[in-house]
Write an enzyme that holds these catalytic residues in place. Sequence first.
Site, PDB file in Angstrom:
ATOM      1  N   ARG A 127      77.134 110.318 -20.294  1.00 15.13           N
ATOM      2  CA  ARG A 127      76.874 111.510 -19.486  1.00 15.13           C
ATOM      3  C   ARG A 127      76.501 112.722 -20.331  1.00 15.13           C
ATOM      4  O   ARG A 127      76.419 113.842 -19.841  1.00 15.13           O
ATOM      5  CB  ARG A 127      78.108 111.813 -18.634  1.00 15.13           C
ATOM      6  CG  ARG A 127      78.442 110.648 -17.715  1.00 15.13           C
ATOM      7  CD  ARG A 127      79.436 110.987 -16.662  1.00 15.13           C
ATOM      8  NE  ARG A 127      79.055 112.126 -15.864  1.00 15.13           N
ATOM      9  CZ  ARG A 127      78.194 112.098 -14.858  1.00 15.13           C
ATOM     10  NH1 ARG A 127      77.583 110.989 -14.547  1.00 15.13           N
ATOM     11  NH2 ARG A 127      77.926 113.187 -14.172  1.00 15.13           N
ATOM     12  N   VAL A 184      90.777 111.685  -8.075  1.00 14.55           N
ATOM     13  CA  VAL A 184      89.716 112.316  -8.869  1.00 14.55           C
ATOM     14  C   VAL A 184      88.386 111.573  -8.728  1.00 14.55           C
ATOM     15  O   VAL A 184      87.346 112.173  -8.473  1.00 14.55           O
ATOM     16  CB  VAL A 184      90.147 112.428 -10.350  1.00 14.55           C
ATOM     17  CG1 VAL A 184      89.055 113.093 -11.178  1.00 14.55           C
ATOM     18  CG2 VAL A 184      91.452 113.228 -10.463  1.00 14.55           C
ATOM     19  N   LYS A 196      87.639 111.388 -27.543  1.00 13.66           N
ATOM     20  CA  LYS A 196      86.255 110.993 -27.244  1.00 13.66           C
ATOM     21  C   LYS A 196      85.607 112.051 -26.357  1.00 13.66           C
ATOM     22  O   LYS A 196      84.455 112.434 -26.550  1.00 13.66           O
ATOM     23  CB  LYS A 196      86.266 109.644 -26.512  1.00 13.66           C
ATOM     24  CG  LYS A 196      84.927 109.279 -25.876  1.00 13.66           C
ATOM     25  CD  LYS A 196      85.017 108.044 -24.987  1.00 13.66           C
ATOM     26  CE  LYS A 196      85.244 108.360 -23.541  1.00 13.66           C
ATOM     27  NZ  LYS A 196      84.056 108.826 -22.803  1.00 13.66           N
ATOM     28  N   ASN A 197      86.372 112.534 -25.348  1.00 13.23           N
ATOM     29  CA  ASN A 197      85.802 113.484 -24.392  1.00 13.23           C
ATOM     30  C   ASN A 197      85.511 114.830 -25.043  1.00 13.23           C
ATOM     31  O   ASN A 197      84.592 115.522 -24.629  1.00 13.23           O
ATOM     32  CB  ASN A 197      86.750 113.670 -23.199  1.00 13.23           C
ATOM     33  CG  ASN A 197      86.824 112.415 -22.338  1.00 13.23           C
ATOM     34  OD1 ASN A 197      85.953 111.551 -22.417  1.00 13.23           O
ATOM     35  ND2 ASN A 197      87.861 112.297 -21.534  1.00 13.23           N
ATOM     36  N   ASP A 252      92.598 109.229 -16.238  1.00 19.80           N
ATOM     37  CA  ASP A 252      92.452 108.205 -17.282  1.00 19.80           C
ATOM     38  C   ASP A 252      93.782 107.566 -17.681  1.00 19.80           C
ATOM     39  O   ASP A 252      93.789 106.549 -18.350  1.00 19.80           O
ATOM     40  CB  ASP A 252      91.801 108.805 -18.540  1.00 19.80           C
ATOM     41  CG  ASP A 252      90.383 109.274 -18.269  1.00 19.80           C
ATOM     42  OD1 ASP A 252      89.466 108.489 -18.492  1.00 19.80           O
ATOM     43  OD2 ASP A 252      90.211 110.422 -17.828  1.00 19.80           O
ATOM     44  N   ASP A 275      80.809 105.131 -17.299  1.00 16.84           N
ATOM     45  CA  ASP A 275      81.563 104.071 -16.640  1.00 16.84           C
ATOM     46  C   ASP A 275      81.348 104.097 -15.136  1.00 16.84           C
ATOM     47  O   ASP A 275      81.196 105.159 -14.541  1.00 16.84           O
ATOM     48  CB  ASP A 275      83.057 104.243 -16.941  1.00 16.84           C
ATOM     49  CG  ASP A 275      83.354 103.943 -18.395  1.00 16.84           C
ATOM     50  OD1 ASP A 275      82.625 103.114 -18.965  1.00 16.84           O
ATOM     51  OD2 ASP A 275      84.292 104.517 -18.946  1.00 16.84           O
TER      52      ASP A 275
END
Length: 433
Positions: free
Chosen positions: A94, A328, A24-25, A306, A118
Amino acid sequence: MNEEAWHIEPSGPLRGDVEVRGSKNAVSKHMVAAMLGTGPSTLHNAPEVGEVGLTAAMLEALGIHVEITDGEITIEQGPEIRPRVPEKYTGLNRIPILMLGPLLHLAGEAFVPMVGGDPIGRRPVNFHLEALRSMGAEIIEDENGITAKATRLHGTRITLPYPSVGATETILMTAVLAEGKTVIKGAAMEPEVVELALFLQRMGAMIELSPDRRIVIEGVERLRGASTWLAGDRIEAFSYLVAGLVTGGEVRVHGCPQDRLVTAITTLARMGARFDITDDWLTASAPDGLRAAAVQTDTHPGFMTDWQTPLMVLFTRAEGMSVLHETVFENRLVYVPALQKMGCEIEVFAQCLGGPACRYHDTNAKHSAVVRGVSKLRGADVTLPDIRAGFSAVLAAAVADGTSTLRGVNHIERGYHRPFDQFTSLGLKIRRG
């Protein structure tokens, strides 16, 4: 948006095979980069996630053509670029902030609405904006969004105060067409960032990855379209490996190379997991049970932030007290109340536990957790705050006593490829409601 729920009954060990697609990223950032090419670009192995549709809609609004067929996305500039991302996309993800640099190159001006994503802590856009200003952009912020103008962007030296993935990507996608040389010091070096750099290089960009988190980019006149195969999603791969371990089963994950999971594999092995790894797949089981662990998240190549959400549920299945130290994002533990409601014995603290003092050590950010295992989990009715929380709640529900109802499952579908089908194929008793 929030009304769909999943009803989950404990179903015993989850077993079977999962094929992970591109992350996804990575996919959304590649889609933005493809704007810059003078010809069509194609992304193969793309996941079916909400993020793709959202990014495609924004690109279409800018006058970029996007075509999506099963696992393949083709992107090409249209005859006219409209340099404004509509305000209806405010706060959804984002991606708009990453479109500023490319739009300045294509149209000399840009407007993007306020970003969202998120609720895991401040992910400030100031790193992005300072970098663009240092490259010659005029930027004005107001409550609606960010307006930028530039006649010609130029290369510069940029030192990032923290190796931010998003800011590194903004600079990469801006510097490739800027005049002269750009040097990023303190750059993020996550696999997804390197993957984006390689894609830009295929498009004709001049990029060097240097030691000590330095990236050197020499601007070129133009970029062409390119084609790439997106590497497997390391968050998804880890999540499904843990799904097998949490339930006392075994999930075989295909499509994510071992090198993207080095730290994760060793972390799970320390807890008692046994791995079988080939060039095509990897699998984990824990026939002798799991041990408690202390884990600290970090930027790549450390333990990925994550990964900690599924890990937290795994901690509740391990004998003893486990500790997690998140370094993070300061609000990454926003999902803990949902797990506590399901019987996970988790306490959160503002102190740095389980690792050296991090940048949140003098703040009120609750960024450490102590988890007691083995906890007795119970079914509950919970609302999910974000993507990763959603997945961890599914894992908790799989081993809980009684039925669970998870609301806000659109979050899971935004970030994972067909999660309902994948879980069903592994033997989870799950129905939509």
